[in-house]
Write a protein that holds these residues in place. Structure first.
Motif, short mmCIF file in Angstrom:
data_model
loop_
_atom_site.label_atom_id
_atom_site.label_comp_id
_atom_site.label_asym_id
_atom_site.label_seq_id
_atom_site.Cartn_x
_atom_site.Cartn_y
_atom_site.Cartn_z
N TYR A 113 43.19 6.61 46.98
CA TYR A 113 43.41 5.27 46.45
C TYR A 113 44.44 4.56 47.32
O TYR A 113 45.14 5.18 48.12
CB TYR A 113 43.93 5.33 45.00
N ARG A 116 49.09 0.57 46.43
CA ARG A 116 49.31 -0.35 45.31
C ARG A 116 48.67 0.18 44.03
O ARG A 116 49.27 0.11 42.95
CB ARG A 116 48.74 -1.71 45.66
N GLN A 117 47.46 0.73 44.16
CA GLN A 117 46.79 1.26 42.97
C GLN A 117 47.56 2.45 42.39
O GLN A 117 47.70 2.58 41.17
CB GLN A 117 45.37 1.68 43.34
N ARG A 120 50.73 1.12 40.66
CA ARG A 120 50.41 0.43 39.41
C ARG A 120 50.04 1.44 38.32
O ARG A 120 50.47 1.31 37.16
CB ARG A 120 49.26 -0.54 39.65
N THR A 121 49.26 2.44 38.67
CA THR A 121 48.83 3.44 37.70
C THR A 121 50.01 4.23 37.15
O THR A 121 50.13 4.44 35.93
CB THR A 121 47.81 4.41 38.34
#
Length: 480
Positions: A113, A116-117, A120-121
């Motif tokens: 991933y 940023r993902q 965020r997660t």
């Protein structure tokens, strides 16, 4: 991560329920301190507390760790032991030190991933991003090194993964409200340190009989690589800067872990791998509650409460051991593996032998390996796949993807793939219905396995171990 509602959390704090340690952390506005739920201090008023899903989240909100209950040292959240999603995989990789070694870009690559993902997660699930989580882990490592070694503060700073001594000093003050020198002085009260060895107490959730897991590991110990004597299990644990010699023994509500490291920067990684090996972050109360509802399993759960599912310190090693051990006895498997380690393992300065690397076994002549030729070719094929990066086995991989990768290899069938998911990936919900011993134990108990026993989910791995233990009690200690 979904925390219990605030009222449930507060009731756990009022009752000082240690079962919730690691599940959430209690922050007190009036003192600026965060604690574990079982903290023995006076319970704060409800209006003065907030609850956080991780120590890093509490630190990010500006709270300092309680000096009395040491919340940063509590067992890891059992939710991340269970979950196979991106957040669970990311947290297990951070525990293994991936951010310190490869940075957030390296973590993101391992997960497939974007950075940023991933950020965020993790913020959504545990209230802190990967850098904050790694910072909290570095702070805990620094405290351990200050309290258990004679290293200078500068050496501790860099061994724990800090970029500078100033960053180390600032973090220690922020997290512990203490200076490095005061932490060291407090840790030396009555302490005795063996030069070159870091000794730690690894906490777990009760019930647990540590000797049960050590007996299991000792019964499968490979000569040269592992040893089990007088209740102490010793083995080499792979680490980024060279194998660490680790000795494990039962302690008071903790496992005593004495680790001789080639590089102190490996402490985080070695501790994470030992915790996985012994399944120390499990939630035994939740497991036993589900399995104990079955009338057939209830006597087994009562006989061995808190039974753990032993894991692995190295996925490739466990894969080879599993393939070699197919259709032969435990003692026969130990003999063959001991010969492989003696022939292809790398000796250490103190006389131990590390397990051969994938590249070493990939270059070996399959026809001369000490096993039937078909199995020798399977071992070599396995090594080639690992050496080429086509297969990886650790707690950061996608479970479904790695199972498909394993089944594509010569000599790896569904039983082997599922067993490796249990041991190396930490999958808690695998029932080995095709296993001969599991089927015999089920028949002896009058248990039907045809439907896969969905009523035992999500703890079918533990049911598998209970069924094994039912017929092979000599490999397991029985809780008095």
């Amino acid at each position: 991560m979904l925390l219990p509602d605030d009222e449930t959390c507060y009731r756990a704090v009022q009752s000082r329920d240690a079962r919730f340690d690691g599940w959430f952390f209690t922050a007190v506005r009036t003192t600026g301190i965060y604690c574990r739920p079982s903290c023995p201090a006076i319970t704060p008023r409800r209006r003065n507390v907030t609850f956080h899903p991780s120590a890093a989240a509490a630190q990010r909100a500006g709270y300092r760790a309680c000096k009395r209950c040491r919340p940063d040292a509590s067992p890891g959240s059992p939710e991340w032991h269970v979950r196979g999603d991106v957040a669970g995989r990311a947290l297990r990789l951070i525990d293994d030190g991936v951010v310190d070694r490869d940075g957030v870009p390296g973590l993101a690559r391992r997960l497939g991933y974007s950075q940023r993902q991933v950020h965020r997660t993790l913020v959504a699930e545990v209230g802190a991003g990967p850098l904050a989580l790694a910072r909290a882990q570095r702070a805990q490592t620094a405290r351990v090194l200050l309290e258990t070694t004679d290293l200078s503060a500068a050496d501790v700073a860099f061994a724990a993964g800090f970029a500078s001594v100033r960053q180390f000093n600032d973090t220690v003050r922020d997290v512990f409200a203490a200076t490095p020198s005061s932490l060291r002085a407090a840790g030396r009260v009555g302490a005795r340190h063996e030069p070159g060895t870091v000794t730690l107490r690894l906490p777990y959730r009760e019930p647990m009989t540590v000797s049960t897991v050590l007996d299991f590991l000792g019964a499968h110990a490979v000569p040269g690589l592992e040893r089990y004597e007088d209740g102490v299990f010793t083995r080499l644990v792979p680490a980024p800067h060279g194998p660490a010699l680790v000795s494990l023994s039962p302690g008071d509500a903790a496992v005593i872990c004495a680790a001789r490291l080639q590089d102190l920067r490996d402490l985080v990684t070695v501790v994470a791998r030992v915790r996985r090996l012994l399944d120390l972050d499990a939630d035994p109360v939740a497991v036993d509650a589900v399995l104990g509802r079955d009338p057939a399993l209830a006597p087994l759960v009562a006989k061995r409460p808190g039974l753990r599912a032993p894991g692995s310190v190295d996925g490739f090693e466990t894969a080879v051991r599993t393939v070699v051990g197919q259709q032969i006895s435990v003692s026969g498997s130990r003999t063959v593996l001991g010969r492989i380690v003696a022939e292809y393992g790398e000796p250490t300065s103190d006389g131990w032998l590390s397990f051969p690397t994938p590249a070493t076994l990939a270059a070996a002549d399959a026809e001369t390996l000490p096993m039937p030729r078909a199995r020798g070719r399977a071992v070599r094929g396995l090594a080639e796949a690992f050496a080429a990066g086509h297969v990886a086995l650790d707690t950061g991989v996608d479970r479904d993807e790695v199972r498909a990768d394993l089944l594509a290899l010569r000599g790896v069938g569904p039983w082997t793939a599922d067993y490796l998911l249990m041991r190396t990936v930490g999958h808690p919900d695998v029932l080995l219905t095709s296993d001969l011993v599991v089927r015999r134990a089920a028949a002896d108990l009058g248990v039907e396995l045809a439907d896969g026993r969905p009523d035992w989910a999500p703890w079918r791995t533990y049911a598998t171990y209970h069924l094994w233990a039912h017929l092979y009690a000599d490999l397991w200690s029985v809780t008095p």
